[in-house]
Design an enzyme around this catalytic site. Structure first.
Site, PDB file in Angstrom:
ATOM      1  N   CYS A   1       0.849  -1.188   0.000  1.00 56.54           N
ATOM      2  CA  CYS A   1       0.000   0.000   0.000  1.00 56.54           C
ATOM      3  C   CYS A   1       0.889   1.243   0.000  1.00 56.54           C
ATOM      4  CB  CYS A   1      -0.940   0.107   1.184  1.00 56.54           C
ATOM      5  SG  CYS A   1      -2.051  -1.271   1.375  1.00 56.54           S
TER       6      CYS A   1
ATOM      7  N   ARG B   1       3.710  -0.258  -5.071  1.00 54.19           N
ATOM      8  CA  ARG B   1       3.503  -0.810  -3.734  1.00 54.19           C
ATOM      9  C   ARG B   1       2.207  -1.604  -3.616  1.00 54.19           C
ATOM     10  NH1 ARG B   1       6.773   1.714   0.053  1.00 54.19           N
ATOM     11  NH2 ARG B   1       5.378   1.027   1.695  1.00 54.19           N
TER      12      ARG B   1
ATOM     13  N   TRP C   1      -2.836  -2.740  -1.552  1.00 53.17           N
ATOM     14  CA  TRP C   1      -2.529  -4.157  -1.740  1.00 53.17           C
ATOM     15  C   TRP C   1      -3.294  -4.862  -0.637  1.00 53.17           C
ATOM     16  CZ3 TRP C   1      -0.294  -8.254   0.935  1.00 53.17           C
ATOM     17  CH2 TRP C   1       0.061  -9.363   0.161  1.00 53.17           C
TER      18      TRP C   1
ATOM     19  N   ASN D   1      -1.384   2.326   5.677  1.00 51.38           N
ATOM     20  CA  ASN D   1      -0.536   1.269   5.130  1.00 51.38           C
ATOM     21  C   ASN D   1      -0.057   0.439   6.305  1.00 51.38           C
ATOM     22  OD1 ASN D   1       1.419  -0.285   3.806  1.00 51.38           O
ATOM     23  ND2 ASN D   1       2.975   1.312   4.035  1.00 51.38           N
ATOM     24  N   GLY D   2      -0.391  -0.853   6.310  1.00 50.08           N
ATOM     25  CA  GLY D   2       0.017  -1.714   7.423  1.00 50.08           C
ATOM     26  C   GLY D   2      -1.118  -2.638   7.787  1.00 50.08           C
TER      27      GLY D   2
ATOM     28  N   GLU E   1      17.025 -17.311  -9.075  1.00 48.96           N
ATOM     29  CA  GLU E   1      16.589 -15.953  -9.419  1.00 48.96           C
ATOM     30  C   GLU E   1      15.953 -15.920 -10.817  1.00 48.96           C
ATOM     31  OE1 GLU E   1      15.929 -13.371  -7.970  1.00 48.96           O
ATOM     32  OE2 GLU E   1      16.040 -11.754  -9.417  1.00 48.96           O
TER      33      GLU E   1
ATOM     34  N   LYS F   1      12.159 -14.705 -11.547  1.00 52.33           N
ATOM     35  CA  LYS F   1      11.837 -13.614 -12.494  1.00 52.33           C
ATOM     36  C   LYS F   1      10.762 -14.071 -13.463  1.00 52.33           C
ATOM     37  CE  LYS F   1      13.001 -11.002 -10.949  1.00 52.33           C
ATOM     38  NZ  LYS F   1      13.711 -10.658  -9.772  1.00 52.33           N
TER      39      LYS F   1
ATOM     40  N   GLU G   1       7.205 -14.659 -11.688  1.00 49.24           N
ATOM     41  CA  GLU G   1       6.484 -13.513 -11.137  1.00 49.24           C
ATOM     42  C   GLU G   1       5.908 -12.580 -12.213  1.00 49.24           C
ATOM     43  OE1 GLU G   1       8.603 -10.773  -8.540  1.00 49.24           O
ATOM     44  OE2 GLU G   1      10.438 -11.057  -9.667  1.00 49.24           O
TER      45      GLU G   1
ATOM     46  N   HIS H   1      17.505 -36.230  -8.340  1.00 55.04           N
ATOM     47  CA  HIS H   1      16.765 -36.710  -7.171  1.00 55.04           C
ATOM     48  C   HIS H   1      15.285 -36.338  -7.241  1.00 55.04           C
ATOM     49  CE1 HIS H   1      20.577 -37.889  -5.451  1.00 55.04           C
ATOM     50  NE2 HIS H   1      21.053 -36.721  -5.840  1.00 55.04           N
TER      51      HIS H   1
ATOM     52  N   LYS I   1       5.727  -4.092  -4.568  1.00 53.98           N
ATOM     53  CA  LYS I   1       7.177  -3.925  -4.517  1.00 53.98           C
ATOM     54  C   LYS I   1       7.738  -4.136  -3.114  1.00 53.98           C
ATOM     55  CE  LYS I   1      11.118  -2.755  -6.413  1.00 53.98           C
ATOM     56  NZ  LYS I   1      11.734  -3.822  -7.211  1.00 53.98           N
TER      57      LYS I   1
HETATM   58  O1  M6R Z   1      12.748  -4.966  -0.623  1.00 53.95           O
HETATM   59  P1  M6R Z   1      13.268  -6.336  -0.418  1.00 53.95           P
HETATM   60  O2  M6R Z   1      14.539  -6.592  -1.137  1.00 53.95           O
HETATM   61  O3  M6R Z   1      13.392  -6.713   1.045  1.00 53.95           O
HETATM   62  O4  M6R Z   1      12.168  -7.284  -1.038  1.00 53.95           O
HETATM   63  C1  M6R Z   1      12.243  -8.667  -0.968  1.00 53.95           C
HETATM   64  C2  M6R Z   1      11.277  -9.328  -1.936  1.00 53.95           C
HETATM   65  O5  M6R Z   1       9.963  -8.963  -1.643  1.00 53.95           O
HETATM   66  C3  M6R Z   1      11.579  -8.981  -3.399  1.00 53.95           C
HETATM   67  O6  M6R Z   1      12.897  -9.273  -3.727  1.00 53.95           O
HETATM   68  C4  M6R Z   1      10.631  -9.754  -4.332  1.00 53.95           C
HETATM   69  O7  M6R Z   1      10.916 -11.109  -4.281  1.00 53.95           O
HETATM   70  C5  M6R Z   1      10.725  -9.217  -5.766  1.00 53.95           C
HETATM   71  N1  M6R Z   1       9.424  -9.127  -6.338  1.00 53.95           N
HETATM   72  C6  M6R Z   1      11.513 -10.073  -6.665  1.00 53.95           C
HETATM   73  O8  M6R Z   1      11.586  -9.580  -7.961  1.00 53.95           O
END
Ligand code: M6R
Length: 614
Positions: free
Chosen positions: A2, A27, A75, A101-102, A487, A491, A494, A510, A609
């Site tokens: 948020c 956010r 969010w 926000n929270g 990673e 990517k 997501e 395995h 984010k």
């Molecule tokens: O702000 P942060 O690096 O702590 O965030 C961690 C994850 O939420 C963040 O890396 C998330 O996995 C991304 N969407 C990955 O692209």
């Protein structure tokens, strides 16, 4: 999660709020809303499900006049994304409006008590409880809004950044924070507030980061006032923003993600500036020399992080173990905090977080500090909560990352972890000067190697067309390339919503090998490192099962080139630097596959984010 924005001054609040919401949309983007004190004296609230552009459309024929207002992009946590659950929330008498926000953890208890007192609720959110509670206290105690906010927050358990406006006092916003970020911008006869500085930087560079348990009285004509929940005035520390508005725009690229991928030569140069000096012969990482004893005497290092930052941390483990010979554990912050960890003052805990606001990472370091461990932070967002709650640390300095899928922050984090490992190795004498100098000299060339890797853009775009409609992907790597595989898979899933799994290549035998058939592409990260011959075997094992292989190899590769279906050749760098290079083609591959599928890469569904809730 948020984003909140607020404005008080003489300009048209609606325009500033909408622009601010667009900047904070990374956010959360389930729904959005604004509340503006109109010149006629009422508070107009407009809300709409979906992105900020839906709200703009909805507001086209509405009365949005007024120069004080608050806004929110959501969010969802409590209550589905809907117009009804969108913020701002009114009090029952529509005298006040609030954005939040929270999460309010004890909202159920508070809500039941308010219902018993005759209060009627319009939404399913935890936030509405807060606005009704404030209004209940204000009317029953006949007190000011700020007094009512203070009393309400004393009763609340949870995390919040809030902004509240009141019909009767149109020139003031009351804001407060606990565990969720809040920044106030100070202008001439006007003030701004937001979840981060991006909606503010266009208007003023003077900002104040509100601290936990502080309440801000944000007025048009009065200087900013901060008080704590005990009614004591607290000091105001004005900071100057160091980024500019151009860094928040797409700069000709169709998406922030692509812009951020292509920015990496520059961001990596910024990241090493002042840290790799004398042609790579001297590595300076802030916080290391000041806490020399901690790193010299560390019996163990624990790295805590989430998501992409966790993948960067895993590379950090390999780097620190290799270079410094200190045992390293990498923990998901969300698991670590509930795992009853055994910690003492000889442990060094490193927190890695792009946003510096991830709730689990923040909680993990607070716990580590309480247990006596020394906590070092690696973040991107200057002034965010994690750097403010560590013993020392450093920033990655890659500039604001807007795309929800992390790209330039990942390579920046890996770079800083590399430099940190080198600085600690130098302190502890675990690497020779020659070895360190050699890597230092190569680090200076990394921005150019990344630039060269980005020239593969068209090849990767073409390749993406072949795999756009695959249902599953496997990503394999060994050693330093294993976290790169994780990673790469993250990517892809997501932003394209294709199921993808990252695996240590040898572990394939395995279990995951059962998945391989002609329909299942496998991406294998196979640079020319000390495990190269081993990974050649893994490529053969996939091919023997008729799987198609896309291999990321070092320029001049001979063996894999003859076995894999498609190869992407990247520049030759020392083994410890390969993740920074090999991750770049994977970023591009996932970007193009998602684009081919027509997905919104900058705002993938269900994601946000920064994850400031549990
Ligand atoms: O702000 P942060 O690096 O702590 O965030 C961690 C994850 O939420 C963040 O890396 C998330 O996995 C991304 N969407 C990955 O692209």
């Amino acid at each position: 999660m948020c984003g909140i924005v607020g404005y008080v001054g003489d300009r048209n609040a609606y325009e500033i709020l909408i622009k601010g919401l667009h900047r904070l949309e990374y956010r959360g983007y389930d729904s959005a809303g604004v509340a503006i004190v109109s010149p006629s004296g009422r508070i107009n609230v407009y809300k709409s499900r979906g992105k900020v552009s839906n709200l703009e459309h909805y507001c086209k024929d509405k009365d949005t006049a007024g120069s004080t207002g608050i806004a929110h992009t959501r969010w969802a946590t409590h209550g589905e994304p809907s117009d009804r659950n969108a913020h701002p929330h009114y009090s029952e008498d529509e005298e006040i409006a609030l954005v939040h926000n929270g999460t309010i953890e004890n909202y159920k208890v508070l809500k039941d008590a308010l219902i018993q007192n005759g209060c009627k609720f319009q939404s399913e959110t935890d936030t509405e409880v807060l606005v009704q509670l404030i209004e209940y206290i204000r009317t029953n105690n006949d007190c000011s809004l700020v007094e009512a906010v203070k009393e309400a927050l004393r009763q609340v358990v949870g995390a919040y950044a809030i902004a509240v406006i009141e019909k009767g006092h149109p020139d003031t916003i009351i804001a407060a924070r606990k565990s969720s970020p809040l920044v106030i911008g100070i202008g001439e006869g006007e003030m701004f507030l937001a979840s981060d500085a991006t909606p503010i930087v266009e208007y003023t560079k003077d900002v104040v980061y509100v601290k936990d348990n502080e309440i801000a009285i944000v007025s048009k004509n009065e200087p900013l006032k901060l008080v704590n929940l005990n009614n004591e005035e607290t000091s105001i520390d004005v900071k100057t923003l160091e980024f500019s508005i151009s860094q928040l725009e797409k700069g000709g690229y169709p998406h922030f993600m692509l812009k951020e991928i292509f920015e990496q030569p520059t961001t990596l140069r910024d990241c090493i500036r002042g840290r790799v000096v004398e042609g790579g012969k001297n590595i300076i990482v802030s916080g290391v020399l000041d806490s020399k004893d901690k790193f010299l005497n560390a019996k163990r290092i624990i790295i805590v992080a989430c998501g992409t930052s966790w993948h960067a941390s895993l590379i950090g483990k390999y780097l620190i173990q290799d270079m410094c010979r200190i045992p390293v554990e990498v923990e998901y912050a969300s698991e670590f905090r509930y795992s009853n960890p055994v910690l003492d003052e000889r442990d060094v805990v490193i927190a890695v977080s792009q946003s510096g606001e991830t709730a689990d990472t923040l909680a993990a370091i607070q716990m580590a500090r309480e247990a006596g461990a020394y906590v070092y932070g690696i973040s991107n967002v200057v002034g965010s909560s994690i750097p403010r709650n560590t013993d020392s640390g450093t920033y990655i300095h890659v500039g604001p990352e807007i795309g929800v899928a992390s790209t330039k922050a990942f390579t920046g984090q890996v770079m800083v972890l590399t430099l940190l490992a080198m600085a600690i190795a130098d302190l502890r004498g675990t690497m020779s000067k020659e070895e360190l100098d050699k890597i230092g000299a190569e680090i200076i060339r990394i921005p150019d190697y990344v630039k060269q890797t980005l020239e593969l853009n068209e090849q990767i775009e073409r390749l993406s067309l072949i795999f756009t409609y695959a249902h599953n992907f496997l990503y394999l790597g060994r050693g330093y390339s294993y976290p790169v595989a994780l990673e790469g898979a993250l990517k892809l899933k997501e932003i394209s919503y294709i199921h993808a799994e990252g695996y240590p290549a040898a572990e394939m035998k395995h279990g995951p090998i059962a998945l391989i058939d002609a329909e299942m592409p496998t991406v294998i990260i196979a640079p020319n490192d000390h495990l190269y011959e081993k990974i050649v075997n893994n490529v053969q094992q996939v091919k023997a099962r008729h799987g198609s292989v896309i291999a990321i190899v070092t320029e001049g590769d001979k063996e894999i080139k003859n076995i894999a279906d498609y190869v992407i050749e990247v520049p030759d760098v020392p083994e410890c630097l390969t993740p920074i290079i090999t991750s770049v083609p994977l970023q591009l591959l996932s970007y193009y596959i998602a684009i081919n599928k027509g997905k919104n890469v900058d705002m993938p569904r269900n994601l946000a984010k920064s994850v400031t809730v549990e």
